[in-house]
Design an enzyme around this catalytic site. Structure first.
Site, PDB file in Angstrom:
ATOM      1  N   MET A   1       0.709  -1.102   0.075  1.00 49.15           N
ATOM      2  CA  MET A   1       0.155  -0.026   0.041  1.00 49.15           C
ATOM      3  C   MET A   1       0.964   1.309   0.046  1.00 49.15           C
ATOM      4  O   MET A   1       1.939   1.378   0.686  1.00 49.15           O
ATOM      5  CB  MET A   1      -0.741   0.084   1.123  1.00 49.15           C
ATOM      6  CG  MET A   1      -1.835  -1.079   1.406  1.00 49.15           C
ATOM      7  SD  MET A   1      -3.339  -0.835   0.393  1.00 49.15           S
ATOM      8  CE  MET A   1      -3.992   0.801   0.796  1.00 49.15           C
ATOM      9  N   ASN A   2       0.561   2.335  -0.893  1.00 50.21           N
ATOM     10  CA  ASN A   2       1.247   3.544  -0.836  1.00 50.21           C
ATOM     11  C   ASN A   2       2.594   3.295  -1.418  1.00 50.21           C
ATOM     12  O   ASN A   2       3.400   4.435  -1.011  1.00 50.21           O
ATOM     13  CB  ASN A   2       1.060   4.207   0.450  1.00 50.21           C
ATOM     14  CG  ASN A   2      -0.184   4.498   0.918  1.00 50.21           C
ATOM     15  OD1 ASN A   2      -1.161   4.892  -0.033  1.00 50.21           O
ATOM     16  ND2 ASN A   2      -0.716   4.476   2.265  1.00 50.21           N
TER      17      ASN A   2
ATOM     18  N   GLY B   1       3.417   3.022  -4.507  1.00 53.35           N
ATOM     19  CA  GLY B   1       3.474   3.752  -6.030  1.00 53.35           C
ATOM     20  C   GLY B   1       3.542   2.656  -6.964  1.00 53.35           C
ATOM     21  O   GLY B   1       3.934   2.752  -8.297  1.00 53.35           O
ATOM     22  N   LYS B   2       2.831   1.515  -6.572  1.00 54.98           N
ATOM     23  CA  LYS B   2       2.802   0.504  -7.688  1.00 54.98           C
ATOM     24  C   LYS B   2       2.102   0.678  -8.937  1.00 54.98           C
ATOM     25  O   LYS B   2       2.457   0.740  -9.944  1.00 54.98           O
ATOM     26  CB  LYS B   2       2.005  -0.998  -6.985  1.00 54.98           C
ATOM     27  CG  LYS B   2       2.725  -1.381  -5.878  1.00 54.98           C
ATOM     28  CD  LYS B   2       2.107  -2.564  -5.543  1.00 54.98           C
ATOM     29  CE  LYS B   2       0.997  -2.521  -4.498  1.00 54.98           C
ATOM     30  NZ  LYS B   2       0.666  -1.289  -3.591  1.00 54.98           N
TER      31      LYS B   2
ATOM     32  N   ASP C   1      -2.581  -4.514 -13.292  1.00 61.54           N
ATOM     33  CA  ASP C   1      -2.670  -4.042 -11.794  1.00 61.54           C
ATOM     34  C   ASP C   1      -3.442  -4.967 -10.807  1.00 61.54           C
ATOM     35  O   ASP C   1      -4.147  -5.585 -11.285  1.00 61.54           O
ATOM     36  CB  ASP C   1      -3.633  -2.659 -11.825  1.00 61.54           C
ATOM     37  CG  ASP C   1      -3.335  -1.710 -10.764  1.00 61.54           C
ATOM     38  OD1 ASP C   1      -1.990  -1.805 -10.343  1.00 61.54           O
ATOM     39  OD2 ASP C   1      -4.106  -0.867 -10.749  1.00 61.54           O
ATOM     40  N   GLU C   2      -2.993  -4.593  -9.532  1.00 65.93           N
ATOM     41  CA  GLU C   2      -3.654  -5.548  -8.497  1.00 65.93           C
ATOM     42  C   GLU C   2      -3.550  -7.248  -8.693  1.00 65.93           C
ATOM     43  O   GLU C   2      -4.642  -7.924  -8.706  1.00 65.93           O
ATOM     44  CB  GLU C   2      -5.266  -5.062  -8.301  1.00 65.93           C
ATOM     45  CG  GLU C   2      -5.457  -3.546  -8.017  1.00 65.93           C
ATOM     46  CD  GLU C   2      -5.009  -2.982  -6.640  1.00 65.93           C
ATOM     47  OE1 GLU C   2      -4.628  -3.726  -5.780  1.00 65.93           O
ATOM     48  OE2 GLU C   2      -4.871  -2.131  -6.455  1.00 65.93           O
ATOM     49  N   ALA C   3      -2.526  -7.265  -9.083  1.00 62.48           N
ATOM     50  CA  ALA C   3      -2.102  -8.812  -9.540  1.00 62.48           C
ATOM     51  C   ALA C   3      -2.328  -9.860  -8.350  1.00 62.48           C
ATOM     52  O   ALA C   3      -2.589 -11.056  -8.604  1.00 62.48           O
ATOM     53  CB  ALA C   3      -0.707  -8.884  -9.810  1.00 62.48           C
ATOM     54  N   GLN C   4      -2.509  -9.215  -6.892  1.00 64.80           N
ATOM     55  CA  GLN C   4      -2.814 -10.394  -5.864  1.00 64.80           C
ATOM     56  C   GLN C   4      -4.123 -10.911  -6.186  1.00 64.80           C
ATOM     57  O   GLN C   4      -4.336 -12.156  -5.580  1.00 64.80           O
ATOM     58  CB  GLN C   4      -2.887  -9.597  -4.859  1.00 64.80           C
ATOM     59  CG  GLN C   4      -3.755  -8.738  -4.474  1.00 64.80           C
ATOM     60  CD  GLN C   4      -3.636  -7.083  -4.879  1.00 64.80           C
ATOM     61  OE1 GLN C   4      -2.596  -6.910  -5.710  1.00 64.80           O
ATOM     62  NE2 GLN C   4      -4.397  -5.935  -4.316  1.00 64.80           N
TER      63      GLN C   4
ATOM     64  N   CYS D   1       6.246   2.606   7.084  1.00 62.60           N
ATOM     65  CA  CYS D   1       5.343   2.575   8.279  1.00 62.60           C
ATOM     66  C   CYS D   1       5.542   3.972   9.084  1.00 62.60           C
ATOM     67  O   CYS D   1       6.485   4.645   8.920  1.00 62.60           O
ATOM     68  CB  CYS D   1       6.028   1.463   9.009  1.00 62.60           C
ATOM     69  SG  CYS D   1       4.944   1.287  10.589  1.00 62.60           S
TER      70      CYS D   1
END
Length: 190
Positions: free
Chosen positions: A1-2, A4-5, A77-80, A135
């Protein structure tokens, strides 16, 4: 998250286009936060994308697109949210069609459990590049905690839940031992 993917994915597609090359951007239909057929980054970059569902055969989809217009690269994108079978299909795109495939996504869910698609991507990828984020502790964040609307940590629920709030955290802040479904108790000290 965050990390820059999505921004990196869109920049990669732009780099191909700048050289007169054609890319195909794929996005899972389940991720409808930005609407259909569009990939949009948090910084406002966007591009047209083709949506896919979990039962779609990505090898056939890409092969059909390649016959229509020669593709130089496929970006996911969002390959998970890929299924293991779709990861195999994308591997065949690289090996049989000789088209590079770049996948961007998360490794694990809000409990630290690998997404099935991510597990196969990590196992089968020719190359891995980690995009880092930080973090609140200042350490590298490698996990994503799920938060409710009041900012309270959630540790139960479906693996996939679009639109909730998440916070990138370092492993010690994430407290993996408290949220992982792996049954383990830390032994008491003598």
């Amino acid at each position: 998250m965050n990390a820059g993917k999505t921004t990196t994915l869109l920049q990669s597609s732009h780099n191909y286009a700048e050289r007169g090359m054609t890319t195909l951007l794929l996005k899972p239909l389940i991720d409808d936060r930005e609407g259909l057929n569009v990939i949009r980054s948090r910084v406002g970059l966007e591009a047209e994308a083709m949506n896919f569902e979990k039962d779609d055969n990505l090898l056939q989809t890409i092969e059909a697109q390649h016959k229509t217009k020669s593709l130089n690269c496929v970006l996911v994108d969002e390959a998970q949210f890929l299924t293991p079978k779709q990861v195999l299909q994308l591997s065949l795109v690289v090996d049989k069609l000789k088209i590079p495939v770049l996948c961007y996504g998360l490794r694990t869910d809000f409990r630290g459990e690998p997404f099935p698609g991510s597990a196969y991507l990590l196992g089968w990828a020719d190359e891995l590049v980690e995009l880092k984020t930080i973090c609140k502790s200042g350490k590298k964040a490698t996990f994503n905690a799920r938060l409710d609307e009041n900012g309270n940590r959630l540790t139960e629920g479906d693996q996939i839940s679009i639109g909730l709030n998440y916070e990138a955290q370092a492993r010690d802040v994430f407290e993996l031992d408290k949220v992982s479904p792996i049954d383990y108790q830390i032994p008491e000290a003598n």
